[in-house]
Structures are given as structure tokens and as C-alpha cells.
Design an enzyme around this catalytic site. Structure first.
Site, PDB file in Angstrom:
ATOM      1  N   GLU A 105      -0.003  -0.078   8.110  1.00 31.13           N
ATOM      2  CA  GLU A 105      -1.415  -0.091   8.455  1.00 31.13           C
ATOM      3  C   GLU A 105      -2.074  -1.157   7.594  1.00 31.13           C
ATOM      4  OE1 GLU A 105       0.010   4.013   9.346  1.00 31.13           O
ATOM      5  OE2 GLU A 105      -0.100   2.987   7.414  1.00 31.13           O
ATOM      6  N   TYR A 117       1.697 -10.630   8.465  1.00 32.93           N
ATOM      7  CA  TYR A 117       2.509  -9.637   9.168  1.00 32.93           C
ATOM      8  C   TYR A 117       2.944 -10.143  10.545  1.00 32.93           C
ATOM      9  CZ  TYR A 117       0.569  -6.642   5.507  1.00 32.93           C
ATOM     10  OH  TYR A 117       0.192  -6.109   4.304  1.00 32.93           O
TER      11      TYR A 117
END
Length: 148
Positions: A105, A117
């Protein structure tokens, strides 16, 4: 920038918790890191430059999946590729442990982390409303592979 990436050791926890407290509004404690570090289901890396801790990351494994639990880079060292290299190494080590999917998250406002990411193969699969406190904010849920 020259730096070393190694597995986190119990003696790293004091510096890790100090960096965590500098970066996050709801930081993990030394005891929390030490407890996690002692679990067989976790893997943590520490990054040092000239002997000083500048970054760390960790994962919690569940069968062939892992949750990336912590990612932090000293503010003065950001933008140099440390997070990408550190997470890439964490994922390599995870693969050797049988991990095939990763999740995490991230604050929806953290565009630089989201970019890192995405470069590592993560993609957004949804939002967790009000996941973060101080300030209250949604989290983007990211996976390296759809597991649905």
C-alpha cells in the site's frame, strides 16, 4: 553514490527506528522492528553508506505471496535509485524463498514512490479508503501480478 545492501540485523534496529520516526507520522517502534526481524516469515534489508543507515525495506511472506511492509530512504539520499535497487534485491531474495507475487500500500499522493513501484512491475488494483492517519489519506493497493 556508493552504498551497501545487506540483511538487516538486530543491531540495526535502533537506527532503523530513528529513520522511521523521521519519515513516518505513525512510525514503528524499535520493539516492533525487532519482533518482526525475528520472524521466519519476514525479510528485511538495510542500506548503509559509509557505515550510516540510509534506507531499509522489508516484507512479510505468506506462502507464495509477500506484503512489502516497510520502505524508507533518508530524504537527502532520494532520487538516486536506492529504493529501486533495494526493492529489486528484496524481491530477488523473495523469489529464492518461493515468492511469486508482491503487494503493498502507498499513499495516493506519493507519486515518486508509485513511480518506483511501477518500474518494478507493480500496478494499481484498488484503493483502501482512509488507510493512513496523520494526515488521513487513502492508500493505493498495488500488486506485481493479479492474483484474482
Amino acid at each position: 553514490m556508493e552504498y551497501e545492501i545487506d540483511q538487516m540485523k538486530p543491531e540495526d534496529v535502533r537506527e532503523v527506528a530513528a529513520l522511521e520516526a523521521k519519515i513516518f507520522s505513525v512510525p514503528w517502534s524499535e520493539a516492533g522492528f525487532l519482533s518482526s526481524l525475528q520472524s521466519e516469515d519476514t525479510l528485511y534489508l538495510a542500506v548503509r553508506k559509509s557505515g550510516k543507515l540510509i534506507a531499509y525495506c522489508g516484507l512479510l511472506q505468506s506462502l507464495d505471496e509477500a506484503d512489502i511492509t516497510n520502505v524508507a530512504v533518508e530524504e537527502s539520499c532520494r532520487g538516486c535509485g536506492i529504493a529501486s535497487r533495494m526493492l529489486g534485491r528484496l524481491m530477488e531474495l523473495g523469489k529464492a524463498r518461493g515468492i511469486v507475487r508482491y503487494t503493498l500500500e502507498v499513499r495516493v499522493s506519493n507519486a515518486s514512490a508509485i513511480h518506483v513501484y511501477e518500474k518494478l512491475g507493480f500496478h494499481s488494483v484498488g484503493i483502501r479508503k482512509n488507510f493512513y492517519d496523520r494526515p488521513k489519506e487513502d492508500a493505493m493497493i498495488m500488486w506485481t501480478e493479479d492474483s484474482f
